[in-house]
Design a protein around this motif. Structure first.
Motif, PDB file in Angstrom:
ATOM      1  N   VAL A 170       4.224  -8.500  10.700  1.00  0.00           N
ATOM      2  CA  VAL A 170       5.262  -7.472  10.626  1.00  0.00           C
ATOM      3  C   VAL A 170       4.669  -6.204  10.025  1.00  0.00           C
ATOM      4  O   VAL A 170       4.194  -6.217   8.883  1.00  0.00           O
ATOM      5  N   LYS A 171       4.693  -5.120  10.788  1.00  0.00           N
ATOM      6  CA  LYS A 171       4.175  -3.839  10.322  1.00  0.00           C
ATOM      7  C   LYS A 171       5.336  -2.847  10.292  1.00  0.00           C
ATOM      8  O   LYS A 171       6.093  -2.737  11.249  1.00  0.00           O
ATOM      9  N   THR A 172       5.456  -2.119   9.178  1.00  0.00           N
ATOM     10  CA  THR A 172       6.577  -1.200   8.987  1.00  0.00           C
ATOM     11  C   THR A 172       6.096   0.239   8.931  1.00  0.00           C
ATOM     12  O   THR A 172       5.138   0.550   8.222  1.00  0.00           O
ATOM     13  N   VAL A 173       6.786   1.108   9.676  1.00  0.00           N
ATOM     14  CA  VAL A 173       6.558   2.554   9.598  1.00  0.00           C
ATOM     15  C   VAL A 173       7.811   3.143   8.968  1.00  0.00           C
ATOM     16  O   VAL A 173       8.908   3.033   9.536  1.00  0.00           O
ATOM     17  N   THR A 174       7.672   3.752   7.790  1.00  0.00           N
ATOM     18  CA  THR A 174       8.843   4.208   7.036  1.00  0.00           C
ATOM     19  C   THR A 174       9.234   5.630   7.419  1.00  0.00           C
ATOM     20  O   THR A 174       8.456   6.373   8.020  1.00  0.00           O
ATOM     21  N   GLN A 175      10.442   6.012   7.021  1.00  0.00           N
ATOM     22  CA  GLN A 175      10.939   7.359   7.319  1.00  0.00           C
ATOM     23  C   GLN A 175      10.300   8.404   6.417  1.00  0.00           C
ATOM     24  O   GLN A 175      10.401   9.606   6.692  1.00  0.00           O
ATOM     25  N   ASP A 176       9.657   7.970   5.338  1.00  0.00           N
ATOM     26  CA  ASP A 176       8.982   8.909   4.429  1.00  0.00           C
ATOM     27  C   ASP A 176       7.497   8.552   4.396  1.00  0.00           C
ATOM     28  O   ASP A 176       7.032   7.896   3.475  1.00  0.00           O
ATOM     29  N   PRO A 177       6.734   8.947   5.424  1.00  0.00           N
ATOM     30  CA  PRO A 177       5.342   8.503   5.532  1.00  0.00           C
ATOM     31  C   PRO A 177       4.476   9.058   4.409  1.00  0.00           C
ATOM     32  O   PRO A 177       4.679  10.191   3.958  1.00  0.00           O
ATOM     33  N   TYR A 178       3.539   8.228   3.949  1.00  0.00           N
ATOM     34  CA  TYR A 178       2.607   8.674   2.916  1.00  0.00           C
ATOM     35  C   TYR A 178       1.256   8.943   3.565  1.00  0.00           C
ATOM     36  O   TYR A 178       0.670   8.066   4.194  1.00  0.00           O
ATOM     37  N   LEU A 179       0.779  10.173   3.428  1.00  0.00           N
ATOM     38  CA  LEU A 179      -0.521  10.553   3.966  1.00  0.00           C
ATOM     39  C   LEU A 179      -1.458  10.875   2.824  1.00  0.00           C
ATOM     40  O   LEU A 179      -1.044  11.398   1.781  1.00  0.00           O
ATOM     41  N   PHE A 180      -2.730  10.575   3.026  1.00  0.00           N
ATOM     42  CA  PHE A 180      -3.736  10.795   1.998  1.00  0.00           C
ATOM     43  C   PHE A 180      -4.419  12.147   2.202  1.00  0.00           C
ATOM     44  O   PHE A 180      -4.419  12.692   3.305  1.00  0.00           O
ATOM     45  N   SER A 181      -4.992  12.661   1.133  1.00  0.00           N
ATOM     46  CA  SER A 181      -5.684  13.940   1.217  1.00  0.00           C
ATOM     47  C   SER A 181      -7.030  13.723   1.905  1.00  0.00           C
ATOM     48  O   SER A 181      -8.090  13.721   1.277  1.00  0.00           O
ATOM     49  N   ALA A 182      -6.966  13.533   3.227  1.00  0.00           N
ATOM     50  CA  ALA A 182      -8.153  13.258   4.033  1.00  0.00           C
ATOM     51  C   ALA A 182      -7.922  13.879   5.413  1.00  0.00           C
ATOM     52  O   ALA A 182      -6.958  14.608   5.628  1.00  0.00           O
ATOM     53  N   THR A 183      -8.808  13.593   6.350  1.00  0.00           N
ATOM     54  CA  THR A 183      -8.668  14.154   7.690  1.00  0.00           C
ATOM     55  C   THR A 183      -7.614  13.396   8.490  1.00  0.00           C
ATOM     56  O   THR A 183      -7.182  12.302   8.106  1.00  0.00           O
ATOM     57  N   VAL A 184      -7.229  13.982   9.634  1.00  0.00           N
ATOM     58  CA  VAL A 184      -6.272  13.315  10.522  1.00  0.00           C
ATOM     59  C   VAL A 184      -6.820  11.954  10.946  1.00  0.00           C
ATOM     60  O   VAL A 184      -6.120  10.927  10.883  1.00  0.00           O
ATOM     61  N   GLU A 185      -8.090  11.926  11.370  1.00  0.00           N
ATOM     62  CA  GLU A 185      -8.692  10.672  11.833  1.00  0.00           C
ATOM     63  C   GLU A 185      -8.756   9.638  10.713  1.00  0.00           C
ATOM     64  O   GLU A 185      -8.457   8.453  10.926  1.00  0.00           O
TER      65      GLU A 185
END
Length: 587
Positions: A417-432
């Motif tokens: 089970v993999k969840t994609v939340t409505q408030d995504p957390y992104l890291f200070s890194a590149t798109v890739e």
């Protein structure tokens, strides 16, 4: 483990380094007390007019020079082998803490603000590093110096040595009083640091709200309050360090006065030679250094004890028993393409008097596309957090095939089970790098990254970036729009396969047309995988095999889009209202 076992464990981890350090530290201290001994002999030979005396004098001078040069190299080695264990321990503990925090359930993280945990890993762990590094070095120096130096002083004059001890004993009494007070203040200081760190994390997380609502003066005042409390605590520690802890240094100065007065009297009475009184004064100087270091050793010890207590609040936290028992590979394979079944699920938050979910039942067989429609507050996110076991659900409510998810480890469940939340957390890194996060660089090709970018309808935006998919997205994706953040989180979820993908209102920040394209591409890619899409938009759910209508925590209707338009007044009214809004937006 308790505190004693904790300290013992990390001492054993660095045992060989500590043993070598002890050898080198002892050698340095032995050389330190031997050098004044040869200086004494050299001074006593100055008045010897014979050639044999001159030769003996030269020999003693060369011995002192060789010993002094040797001390330099041996002291460096002693520092290397004594300080390295502190760094090794710090690195090991950071790994252990991160591993433990990743395994602890949500109920634990609710008790501790992120800022407090960060303060423990940074500030408190520094105290632990000093305890196992600089603390060991200085304590060993103090022990050897206070053992060897008085012994060599006794060999010169037992009477003068006894007189020298009197001010030191008085200094130790005062020092112990300050030591007890310092321990309480260091505990308070670490707590103040954790509170300030937690408060700053909260304010930084809501920096946009603070700016838009012009709350900066209030925020500054709140931070200043915490800062002043920390400052007052720090000043109390500084006063003790300045006026009380150096009492041994004051006692040492008094000891030098006694040595000069009584030693001079004994020299006049020819009870001591000039070389002996010179050596004795040298030993009193050597004795001063460890006495001065005792204050620093006490500070390091107290910081270390407080740090160990803080670290152990994480390391000794209990991981749920089921999370410790992971399935074997054969058992995991049996659960592939399993049906997720929800049976009479009800959920109530610990501090809430009313249930958020009430008697919900449905199945998600392999390859089925399920939608959940509901307004704000209907319980959609709570349902998602129950399905992925983010919340502690009641036993007998959710099953993967015949296996109750409360009997599975969370890490095993999240293989399926993999969840994609409505408030995504992104890291200070590149798109890739954000897309590859958690998948391992060697397991994913560049073409796979480009494919999921296209499926999430983000490829066009990325192509317009100056550096393409090597563009830095900034802290929490600050350089991207809300829709771009959501699509990037979808691309990350699509990169690695899962039996069930849950999408919790992840398309709320994109327009209707982009939403349709993403869902069409998603369903084409996930032909054999199950999908649960949670949304308050009917347009996001039109292509679902089955839609559950959630209201006030209950499923009030279920069926396909066409069926619900006929049978559910709530669904029909919602659809008509959103159709009108979509047409208005198009105009």
């Amino acid at each position: 483990m308790n505190k004693r076992q904790f300290i013992s464990h990390f001492f054993r981890l660095n045992l060989s380094s500590y043993l070598l350090a002890l050898v080198f530290i002892f050698t340095v201290n032995w050389l330190q007390v031997e050098i004044p001994h040869f200086i004494q002999k050299a001074i006593d030979l100055i008045d010897d007019p014979t050639s044999a005396g001159h030769e003996q004098l030269k020999f003693y001078v060369w011995v002192v020079v060789i010993m002094a040069v040797s001390m330099i190299g041996i002291r460096i080695l002693s520092r290397v082998y004594a300080l390295n264990p502190g760094r090794i321990t710090e690195a090991a503990l950071k790994g252990d803490l991160l591993h433990k925090l990743n395994r602890l359930p949500n109920s634990y993280h609710e008790k501790f603000a992120s800022g407090k945990l960060i303060s423990i890993i940074n500030n408190d762990l520094n105290g632990v590093r000093l305890f196992f590094g600089a603390g060991f070095l200085q304590l060993s120096n103090v022990v050897f110096a206070l053992s060897l130096t008085p012994l060599w002083m006794w060999r010169i004059s037992p009477e003068l040595t006894l007189y020298s001890v009197i001010p030191i004993v008085f200094g130790f009494v005062v020092f112990r009083m300050g030591f007890k007070r310092m321990k309480k203040l260091h505990v308070e200081h670490q707590r103040r640091l954790q509170d300030l760190s937690a408060q700053l994390m909260n304010f930084l997380s809501g920096i946009d709200l603070i700016k838009s609502q012009k709350m900066s003066p209030w925020v500054s005042a709140e931070v200043e309050k915490m800062n002043q409390l920390l400052l007052r605590c720090r000043m109390k520690i500084t006063r003790i360090q300045t006026f009380v802890m150096p009492v041994l240094d004051y006692a040492n100065n008094l000891m030098k006065v006694l040595v000069l007065g009584l030693g001079g009297y004994m020299l006049l009475n020819q009870n001591l030679t000039l070389g002996e009184i010179t050596a004795f004064l040298s030993y009193s100087v050597l004795l001063a250094l460890p006495l001065m270091q005792l204050g620093r050793v006490a500070t390091i010890y107290q910081r270390g004890m407080v740090g160990i207590d803080s670290v152990q609040t994480i390391l000794n936290a209990e991981i749920p028993e089921q999370d410790l028992q992971q399935h074997a590979d054969a058992d995991r394979q049996k659960l592939r393409r399993a049906t997720l079944s929800v049976r009479n699920l009800s959920y109530q938050y610990p501090n809430d008097s009313r249930p958020v979910l009430k008697d919900i039942s449905f199945d998600i067989p392999p390859g089925k596309k399920i939608g959940v429609l509901g307004s704000i507050g209907s319980g959609k996110t709570t349902l998602v957090n129950c399905l992925n076991h983010h919340l502690d659900v009641p036993a007998g409510s959710i099953f993967l095939n015949e296996t109750d998810i409360t009997e599975m480890s969370r890490s095993d469940l999240r293989r399926y089970v993999k969840t994609v939340t409505q408030d995504p957390y992104l890291f200070s890194a590149t798109v890739e790098e954000n897309i590859r996060f958690g998948s391992g660089d060697g397991e994913v090709s560049k073409s796979q990254v480009e494919e999921v970018l296209a499926l999430s309808q983000l490829a066009g935006d990325v192509s317009r970036f100056e550096k393409g998919d090597q563009t830095l997205v900034g802290e929490k994706g600050i350089m991207l729009s809300g829709g771009q953040k959501q699509r990037l989180s979808i691309a990350r979820a699509l990169l690695m396969p899962a039996d069930l993908i849950i999408m919790d209102n992840v398309l709320s920040a994109v327009d209707y047309e982009t939403e349709r394209k993403i869902l069409q591409g998603l369903f084409a890619r996930l032909d054999t995988q199950s999908v649960l899409v949670v949304s308050h938009r009917v347009s996001a759910l039109e292509y679902m095999d089955e839609i559950l209508v959630l209201k006030d925590g209950q499923v009030i209707a279920s069926g396909s889009h066409d069926e619900l338009l006929k049978t559910s007044a709530y669904y029909r009214e919602t659809w008509q209202l959103q159709q009108y809004e979509e047409e208005a937006a198009a105009c």
